[in-house]
Design a protein around this motif. Sequence first.
Motif, PDB file in Angstrom:
ATOM      1  N   LEU A  27     100.572 -76.493 -43.018  1.00  5.10           N
ATOM      2  CA  LEU A  27     100.152 -77.582 -43.905  1.00  5.10           C
ATOM      3  C   LEU A  27      99.138 -78.497 -43.230  1.00  5.10           C
ATOM      4  O   LEU A  27      98.223 -79.010 -43.891  1.00  5.10           O
ATOM      5  N   ALA A  28      99.288 -78.682 -41.917  1.00  6.84           N
ATOM      6  CA  ALA A  28      98.309 -79.488 -41.192  1.00  6.84           C
ATOM      7  C   ALA A  28      96.935 -78.837 -41.250  1.00  6.84           C
ATOM      8  O   ALA A  28      95.917 -79.511 -41.448  1.00  6.84           O
ATOM      9  N   ALA A  29      96.889 -77.505 -41.103  1.00  5.40           N
ATOM     10  CA  ALA A  29      95.612 -76.795 -41.188  1.00  5.40           C
ATOM     11  C   ALA A  29      95.011 -76.906 -42.588  1.00  5.40           C
ATOM     12  O   ALA A  29      93.800 -77.112 -42.744  1.00  5.40           O
ATOM     13  N   GLU A  30      95.854 -76.785 -43.629  1.00  6.56           N
ATOM     14  CA  GLU A  30      95.349 -76.904 -44.999  1.00  6.56           C
ATOM     15  C   GLU A  30      94.812 -78.303 -45.275  1.00  6.56           C
ATOM     16  O   GLU A  30      93.739 -78.460 -45.874  1.00  6.56           O
ATOM     17  N   LEU A  31      95.546 -79.318 -44.880  1.00  8.34           N
ATOM     18  CA  LEU A  31      95.080 -80.696 -45.099  1.00  8.34           C
ATOM     19  C   LEU A  31      93.807 -80.977 -44.318  1.00  8.34           C
ATOM     20  O   LEU A  31      92.920 -81.680 -44.799  1.00  8.34           O
ATOM     21  N   ASP A  32      93.701 -80.430 -43.116  1.00 11.35           N
ATOM     22  CA  ASP A  32      92.491 -80.612 -42.320  1.00 11.35           C
ATOM     23  C   ASP A  32      91.290 -79.966 -43.007  1.00 11.35           C
ATOM     24  O   ASP A  32      90.186 -80.521 -43.029  1.00 11.35           O
ATOM     25  N   ALA A  33      91.499 -78.776 -43.609  1.00 12.75           N
ATOM     26  CA  ALA A  33      90.412 -78.112 -44.338  1.00 12.75           C
ATOM     27  C   ALA A  33      90.004 -78.923 -45.562  1.00 12.75           C
ATOM     28  O   ALA A  33      88.808 -79.064 -45.867  1.00 12.75           O
ATOM     29  N   ILE A  34      90.968 -79.485 -46.280  1.00 14.95           N
ATOM     30  CA  ILE A  34      90.658 -80.311 -47.464  1.00 14.95           C
ATOM     31  C   ILE A  34      89.851 -81.525 -47.058  1.00 14.95           C
ATOM     32  O   ILE A  34      88.847 -81.876 -47.702  1.00 14.95           O
ATOM     33  N   LEU A  35      90.253 -82.181 -45.990  1.00 14.45           N
ATOM     34  CA  LEU A  35      89.500 -83.347 -45.525  1.00 14.45           C
ATOM     35  C   LEU A  35      88.105 -82.959 -45.046  1.00 14.45           C
ATOM     36  O   LEU A  35      87.162 -83.737 -45.164  1.00 14.45           O
ATOM     37  N   GLY A  36      87.957 -81.742 -44.543  1.00 17.14           N
ATOM     38  CA  GLY A  36      86.627 -81.247 -44.176  1.00 17.14           C
ATOM     39  C   GLY A  36      85.727 -81.101 -45.387  1.00 17.14           C
ATOM     40  O   GLY A  36      84.537 -81.423 -45.341  1.00 17.14           O
ATOM     41  N   TRP A  37      86.295 -80.602 -46.487  1.00 14.62           N
ATOM     42  CA  TRP A  37      85.508 -80.475 -47.723  1.00 14.62           C
ATOM     43  C   TRP A  37      85.101 -81.849 -48.256  1.00 14.62           C
ATOM     44  O   TRP A  37      83.987 -82.038 -48.747  1.00 14.62           O
ATOM     45  N   VAL A  38      85.991 -82.811 -48.149  1.00 17.47           N
ATOM     46  CA  VAL A  38      85.661 -84.178 -48.589  1.00 17.47           C
ATOM     47  C   VAL A  38      84.553 -84.744 -47.717  1.00 17.47           C
ATOM     48  O   VAL A  38      83.640 -85.421 -48.201  1.00 17.47           O
ATOM     49  N   ALA A  39      84.592 -84.457 -46.428  1.00 17.84           N
ATOM     50  CA  ALA A  39      83.529 -84.919 -45.532  1.00 17.84           C
ATOM     51  C   ALA A  39      82.188 -84.292 -45.902  1.00 17.84           C
ATOM     52  O   ALA A  39      81.139 -84.941 -45.810  1.00 17.84           O
ATOM     53  N   GLN A  40      82.207 -83.034 -46.341  1.00 12.66           N
ATOM     54  CA  GLN A  40      80.964 -82.397 -46.790  1.00 12.66           C
ATOM     55  C   GLN A  40      80.396 -83.109 -48.008  1.00 12.66           C
ATOM     56  O   GLN A  40      79.177 -83.250 -48.152  1.00 12.66           O
TER      57      GLN A  40
END
Length: 95
Positions: A27-40
């Motif tokens: 779940l930490a990896a998934e949330l980190d990926a979601i926050l990466g998309w928001v940063a994009q």
Amino acid sequence: MPVDRDAVRRIAALARLGMPEDELDSLAAELDAILGWVAQLSEVDTASVAPMAVVAPAAPHGRDDRVTEGEIAGDILANAPQVRDGMFAVPKVIA
């Protein structure tokens, strides 16, 4: 800021979710990926885009307010099984 196990545990506690310890890393990896998309999304230049409330222009769906035929109470009351004093007559109901 990367999301770690402690952050996922805290988010789960705030959301009142019981989170198994073995799922925290995934779940930490998934949330980190979601926050990466928001940063994009924050990298997109929106300076020339006007603010708007809706994406597609909306036209009113109502009809024109115009006078139509009136005075048809007699035609309507002609369909009623019983009429009294120009109104529908119904049985009295006492609850």
